[in-house]
Design an enzyme around this catalytic site. Structure first.
Site, PDB file in Angstrom:
ATOM      1  N   GLU A 127       0.828  -1.214   0.000  1.00  0.00           N
ATOM      2  CA  GLU A 127       0.000   0.000   0.000  1.00  0.00           C
ATOM      3  C   GLU A 127       0.860   1.261   0.000  1.00  0.00           C
ATOM      4  O   GLU A 127       0.748   2.132   0.872  1.00  0.00           O
ATOM      5  CB  GLU A 127      -0.993  -0.036   1.173  1.00  0.00           C
ATOM      6  CG  GLU A 127      -1.978  -1.197   1.010  1.00  0.00           C
ATOM      7  CD  GLU A 127      -3.151  -1.184   1.957  1.00  0.00           C
ATOM      8  OE1 GLU A 127      -3.034  -0.619   3.060  1.00  0.00           O
ATOM      9  OE2 GLU A 127      -4.209  -1.740   1.593  1.00  0.00           O
ATOM     10  N   GLU A 134      -4.939  -8.471  -2.067  1.00  0.00           N
ATOM     11  CA  GLU A 134      -5.712  -8.428  -0.816  1.00  0.00           C
ATOM     12  C   GLU A 134      -7.163  -8.184  -1.141  1.00  0.00           C
ATOM     13  O   GLU A 134      -7.483  -7.267  -1.908  1.00  0.00           O
ATOM     14  CB  GLU A 134      -5.258  -7.277   0.100  1.00  0.00           C
ATOM     15  CG  GLU A 134      -4.050  -7.562   0.917  1.00  0.00           C
ATOM     16  CD  GLU A 134      -3.740  -6.446   1.913  1.00  0.00           C
ATOM     17  OE1 GLU A 134      -4.679  -5.851   2.478  1.00  0.00           O
ATOM     18  OE2 GLU A 134      -2.545  -6.182   2.100  1.00  0.00           O
TER      19      GLU A 134
END
Ligand code: BG6
Length: 498
Positions: A200, A387
């Site tokens: 991220e 994810e």
């Protein structure tokens, strides 16, 4: 056959939420080791016994690490820090990998803890015991034909770098990171082919990685400049180590629907997307700073500290694929007081067409197809969903977890993924569900928010046997993964308890 034969079906974890063994095998402290547990009502805190004996204690706010610069400190023995034992993959890895293999996974996403390899971060020589641990894990994966997907940095950084060098604000951290990334790439070149540089990356500056208390736009983009260089240099060096390596970026995927057809809502959507998401992809996939970002920096009188050659590094170090996390979407509006709800990392504006999870994250399976199309149209690069999943409170009753809500969630997302591949022709390399075995929640630091198909007997304070128990959803995922996504049928009985 809609899913490619080599589609990487799997599950994802991260070291600070899953691994544990924080003081074993010569590992050094990581910044994440100072984070306390929390829950929906009480935010996580950062607590530190400073060198001068004083106590440092602050709420882990969204905007940044609050460890003061140059504060060398220790953890408290009477405080529960979830990363210290997490769910103890460190001692359970053989059992865990076997359970995953039996579920039909082909790919296991995990991260390496930087401070297990370089305990302080600035050493010349790595910690052999740490290197050996991951080597054993990767070999265990290969015994079952499981391909590891390795995140080189999933929010953690050796605490020493964070506290002594000022983390990512300091350009020296780039060199330390590249030393670390090339060390593990060299060591594991025969065991690992798929890599992600930073988890991220688009929200990293706001996380535990800066080691600075001053936050603002100048810090955000300076930190990011260093992180992008570290990633690009890792891609360049990685391809020299093995040209077959597939090295990707990983972004938290945020997506906004304009609330109305009023053009200002569409403009707002573009602004939000650039601010939170696009710039990181533009730089890492295209290899240069986009004009809108240059203009933004100019308008705010920010001149990044760069060095000659940086542009070439970014250009040469473009990633091979684009990985992303996907949990929820949001709404772009210029309306004041729009109703907010929860969301991954940043809160979202509530969408009346979607349903909330127990944490208020709005579930949006169709959004997955929208995003896959949007990203591929824009970047023309293979995509990897690394994810996705549902955080929920699971009830263990009579040794069983009947999580039909999770089966429904995955069925609906897989159906959209299938359409994106089959009908829209989006090249997707794989899918690794988040927290495939229950682990510590990142935002809350709690165990109550569970994502897995395998339950771990542990509570928010770390009490429990750590026994692994299959949930009902394990059977459904096994059916989907083993049929390579051709059997999504939800009406069958998946009896894992016979
Ligand atoms: C992503 C992170 O932001 O979302 C994971 O990469 C995290 O580390 C996941 O666990 C889910 O968030 P949470 O807060 O529910 O654990």
């Amino acid at each position: 056959m809609s899913f490619p034969q080599n589609f990487l079906w799997g599950g994802a974890t991260s070291a600070h939420q899953f691994e544990g063994g924080y003081d074993q095998g010569g590992r050094g402290l990581a910044n994440t080791d100072f984070l306390t547990s929390g829950n929906r009502k009480n935010p996580r805190r950062i607590t530190l016994r400073l060198e001068n004996g004083e106590r440092y204690d602050a709420v882990k706010s969204f905007h940044g690490i609050t460890i003061p610069d140059n504060a060398v400190g220790q953890v408290y023995e009477d405080t529960y820090y979830p990363s210290h034992q997490a769910v103890d993959f460190y001692h359970h890895y053989r059992e865990d990998i076997k359970l995953l293999a039996d579920m039909g996974i082909r790919c296991f996403r995990m991260s390496v803890s930087w401070s297990r390899i370089f305990p302080k971060g600035d050493e010349a020589e790595p910690n052999e015991e740490g290197l050996k641990f991951y080597e054993d894990v990767f070999e265990e994966c290969h015994r079952y034909g499981i391909e590891p997907l390795v995140t080189i940095c999933h929010f953690d950084i050796p605490a020493f770098i964070s506290q002594t060098y000022g983390g990512w604000m300091n350009r020296k951290t780039v060199d330390m990171f590249v030393h670390y990334s090339t060390t593990i790439m060299n060591r594991y070149k025969d065991l690992v082919r798929y890599w992600l540089t930073f988890n991220e990356v688009n929200i990293l500056d706001d996380y535990e990685c800066t080691g600075t208390t001053e936050h603002g736009m100048a810090v955000k983009y300076q930190v990011h400049h260093h992180i992008f260089l570290a990633s690009a240099r890792t891609v360049i060096e990685g391809h020299k180590i093995d040209p077959d390596f597939r090295i990707g970026m990983m972004e938290a995927n945020f997506y906004w629907y304009p609330e109305t057809c009023n053009p200002v809502d569409s403009l707002r959507r573009i602004e939000l997307s650039r601010e939170w998401r696009d710039y990181a992809i533009d730089i890492q996939v295209r290899g240069y700073y986009p004009n809108y970002l240059k203009k933004l920096l100019e308008r705010n009188h920010i001149s990044l500290k760069t060095e000659p050659g940086d542009e070439e590094i970014l250009k040469e170090g473009k990633v091979d694929f684009l990985g992303f996390s996907y949990y929820n979407t949001s709404v772009a509006t210029t309306r004041l007081n729009a109703e907010e709800t929860g969301g991954n990392v940043i809160s979202a504006v509530r969408n009346p067409y979607l349903k909330d999870s127990e944490w208020g994250w709005q579930t949006d399976p169709v959004g997955l197809r929208v995003i896959l199309n949007d990203l591929y149209d824009k970047y023309q690069i293979p995509l990897f969903i690394v994810e996705n999943g549902l955080g929920a409170v699971d009830r263990l009753e009579d040794g069983k977890v009947i999580d039909d809500y999770r089966i429904n969630y995955f069925h609906d997302h897989f159906a959209q993924l299938k359409d994106a591949i089959e009908l829209d022709g989006v090249p997707v390399m794989g899918y690794t569900s988040w927290g495939v075995i229950d682990l510590v929640s990142n935002s809350g630091g709690e165990m109550d928010k569970r994502y897995g198909f395998i339950y771990v007997d542990m509570d928010n304070e770390g009490n429990g046997t750590k026994k692994r128990i299959l949930k009902k959803s394990y059977g459904y995922i096994k059916q989907v993964y083993e049929s390579n996504g051709s059997d999504l049928d939800i009406r069958k009985e998946y009896n894992v308890y016979e």
